[in-house]
Design an enzyme around this catalytic site. Structure first.
Site, short mmCIF file in Angstrom:
data_model
loop_
_atom_site.label_atom_id
_atom_site.label_comp_id
_atom_site.label_asym_id
_atom_site.label_seq_id
_atom_site.Cartn_x
_atom_site.Cartn_y
_atom_site.Cartn_z
N LYS A 73 0.84 -1.20 0.00
CA LYS A 73 0.00 0.00 0.00
C LYS A 73 0.87 1.26 0.00
O LYS A 73 2.08 1.17 0.24
CB LYS A 73 -0.92 -0.01 1.23
CG LYS A 73 -0.19 0.03 2.57
CD LYS A 73 -1.13 -0.27 3.73
CE LYS A 73 -0.39 -0.22 5.06
NZ LYS A 73 -1.25 -0.69 6.18
N ARG A 86 -10.43 0.32 14.88
CA ARG A 86 -10.36 0.99 13.57
C ARG A 86 -11.50 0.47 12.69
O ARG A 86 -12.53 1.11 12.58
CB ARG A 86 -8.98 0.74 12.96
CG ARG A 86 -8.67 1.67 11.81
CD ARG A 86 -7.20 1.65 11.45
NE ARG A 86 -6.72 0.38 10.91
CZ ARG A 86 -5.46 0.17 10.52
NH1 ARG A 86 -4.56 1.13 10.62
NH2 ARG A 86 -5.08 -1.00 10.04
N TYR A 109 13.34 31.35 6.59
CA TYR A 109 12.10 32.06 6.93
C TYR A 109 11.97 32.26 8.44
O TYR A 109 12.37 31.40 9.23
CB TYR A 109 10.90 31.23 6.47
CG TYR A 109 10.64 31.29 4.98
CD1 TYR A 109 10.50 32.51 4.31
CD2 TYR A 109 10.50 30.12 4.24
CE1 TYR A 109 10.24 32.54 2.95
CE2 TYR A 109 10.23 30.15 2.88
CZ TYR A 109 10.10 31.37 2.24
OH TYR A 109 9.85 31.41 0.91
N MET A 118 9.71 25.23 0.96
CA MET A 118 9.01 24.30 0.07
C MET A 118 9.97 23.53 -0.83
O MET A 118 9.80 22.34 -1.06
CB MET A 118 7.99 25.07 -0.79
CG MET A 118 7.09 24.17 -1.61
SD MET A 118 5.96 25.06 -2.67
CE MET A 118 4.81 25.76 -1.51
C1 LIG Z 1 -0.54 -1.66 6.89
C2 LIG Z 1 -1.12 -2.92 7.41
C3 LIG Z 1 -0.29 -4.03 7.61
C4 LIG Z 1 1.20 -3.98 7.50
O1 LIG Z 1 1.73 -3.63 8.74
P1 LIG Z 1 3.31 -3.50 8.98
O2 LIG Z 1 3.41 -3.20 10.42
O3 LIG Z 1 3.77 -2.38 8.12
O4 LIG Z 1 3.90 -4.80 8.61
C5 LIG Z 1 -0.90 -5.21 7.99
N1 LIG Z 1 -2.23 -5.29 8.18
C6 LIG Z 1 -3.04 -4.24 8.03
C7 LIG Z 1 -4.49 -4.39 8.28
C8 LIG Z 1 -2.51 -3.01 7.66
O5 LIG Z 1 -3.33 -1.95 7.51
#
Ligand SMILES: *Cc1c(COP(=O)(O)O)cnc(C)c1O
Length: 392
Positions: free
Chosen positions: A36, A135, A263, A310
């Site tokens: 991701k 979550r 800045y 920036m």
């Molecule tokens: C991002 C994510 C992972 C990966 O976790 P890491 O700690 O980066 O290995 C695994 N499971 C879910 C549900 C995630 O959102």
């Protein structure tokens, strides 16, 4: 490459990290590589290919768009989307052979209202339980029981059942154990309800590496595949960072004690100093939280002074360096290193926060064997000696 600022990425290190993780797992455990957020900033297709070469069984992304990008790029491995998508997007997802995360009966109700028959195809899902992260996921036995009739439909393939831990990177394991016990209860409930599940999984990188007993049928490895591990813990296998970040000095000047830099007059020269300017800023993902962070020039430590703007930032140099000198923001020059662990501590965050923030304005250069010696650097958790740059 036109920019004089670039990230160097070695996908072979991603493969090496995954092989190292696999080596710690009980036999038969499947490996899901999490790519991701553009492969945690390393490039999604490159990370996916590195994972395939390391023998990953599955890929995971957060969002539908990310999965579609992988498919458009020719990725054939199964892909789990870790957040629920809308029922009206299911058609597209099935067309691309994607696996969905589902969390509740309402979602199925809406799906069936739209497409009662799924056009004769089978929908592959992983059911997500919230065992304490708070979550996403179903939370109660009643919510599970409401899901069962929908999951039992002949055109639904329950490929997985999973949860995610809140504290896998913390030294104290009480809460993690509590979540693991809750997950075990829910797995039992699931098995008793007669739903055939192919993969039970709960462990991300930290849980999988710390507690092989939590590997179950599959582990979801993100951070560790890019060489990252929670602060203050030591990985059981060496993990190597796959990304380093470099820029170039474009101006060097001598400033007098008391002169201001950047800045808002945020830095005032403590003495007569050499100040360099490098063309990287917060629009590249080098946020203002990096003010005061170390960088390397001529194999020595320099420090970012003043506000990061920036497109540019200023450095207090350890020597009268020259325009054109390489500036290393993450990685190694000679025997000196700036590690992810050090930078993560500096921003009070995680290494993946740093790499996922890097924007597309930066060039990405991928390793080839010839260049390897130039930028290969070692353990992300190597802690360099703390040393103040000597200011002339
Ligand atoms: C991002 C994510 C992972 C990966 O976790 P890491 O700690 O980066 O290995 C695994 N499971 C879910 C549900 C995630 O959102």
């Amino acid at each position: 490459m036109l920019r004089e600022t670039w990230a160097e990425i070695d996908p072979r290190r991603i493969s090496d990290n995954l092989r190292a993780v696999r080596g710690t797992l009980p036999a038969g455990v499947k490996l899901m590589a999490v790519v991701k957020a553009n492969g945690y900033g390393h490039g999604d297709l490159e990370a996916a290919e590195a994972a395939r070469q390391a023998g990953a069984d599955y890929l995971a992304v957060a969002f539908l768009e990310e999965a579609l990008r992988l498919r458009a790029g020719g990725v054939r491995l199964p892909i789990l989307i870790l957040t629920p998508i809308r029922p009206d997007q299911v058609d597209l997802a099935m067309e691309r052979d994607l696996t969905l995360t589902v969390t509740g009966a309402d979602w199925f109700r809406e799906l069936r209202r739209r497409s009662p028959t799924l056009a004769g195809r089978k929908l592959r899902v992983h059911v997500k339980a919230d065992t304490g992260l708070g979550r996403i996921g179903f939370r109660t036995e009643a919510e599970w029981d409401a899901l069962v009739p929908w999951l039992a439909a002949p055109d639904i393939d329950v490929d997985g059942f999973y949860t995610h831990f809140a504290t896998a990177g913390q030294a104290d394991t009480d809460y993690l154990e509590r979540q693991a016990r809750r997950f075990a209860e829910l797995m039992t409930r699931c098995k008793e309800s007669g739903i055939a599940v192919r993969h039970y999984h709960c462990a991300g990188s930290a849980a999988a590496l710390r507690f092989p007993g939590l590997a179950l049928d599959m582990v979801r490895i993100g951070a560790a595949m890019y060489g990252f591990y929670p602060a203050r813990l030591t990985p059981p296998v060496p993990l190597k960072p796959a990304l380093s970040l470099h820029s170039t000095l474009m101006q060097v000047k001598r400033v007098r004690q008391g002169e201001y830099i950047g800045y808002d007059n945020a830095y005032r020269a403590e003495s007569d100093e050499w100040i360099g300017t490098a063309p990287i800023g917060y629009a590249d993902g080098w946020s203002q939280r990096m003010q005061g962070a170390p960088v390397l020039v001529r194999g020595q430590r320099a420090v970012i002074v003043g506000r990061i703007s920036m497109d540019q930032l200023m450095l207090r140099l350890p020597c009268p360096c020259a325009p054109g000198d390489r500036v290393t923001l993450i990685g190694r020059q000679g025997g000196e290193r700036v590690t992810f662990a050090e930078l993560a501590a500096h921003i009070d965050g995680a290494a993946q926060e740093i790499t996922t923030a890097l924007t597309d304005r930066l060039a990405k250069v991928y390793a080839n064997a010839k260049k390897e010696a130039e930028y290969a650097w070692d353990n992300a958790y190597y802690q360099p000696r703390r040393r103040e740059p000597t200011v002339i």
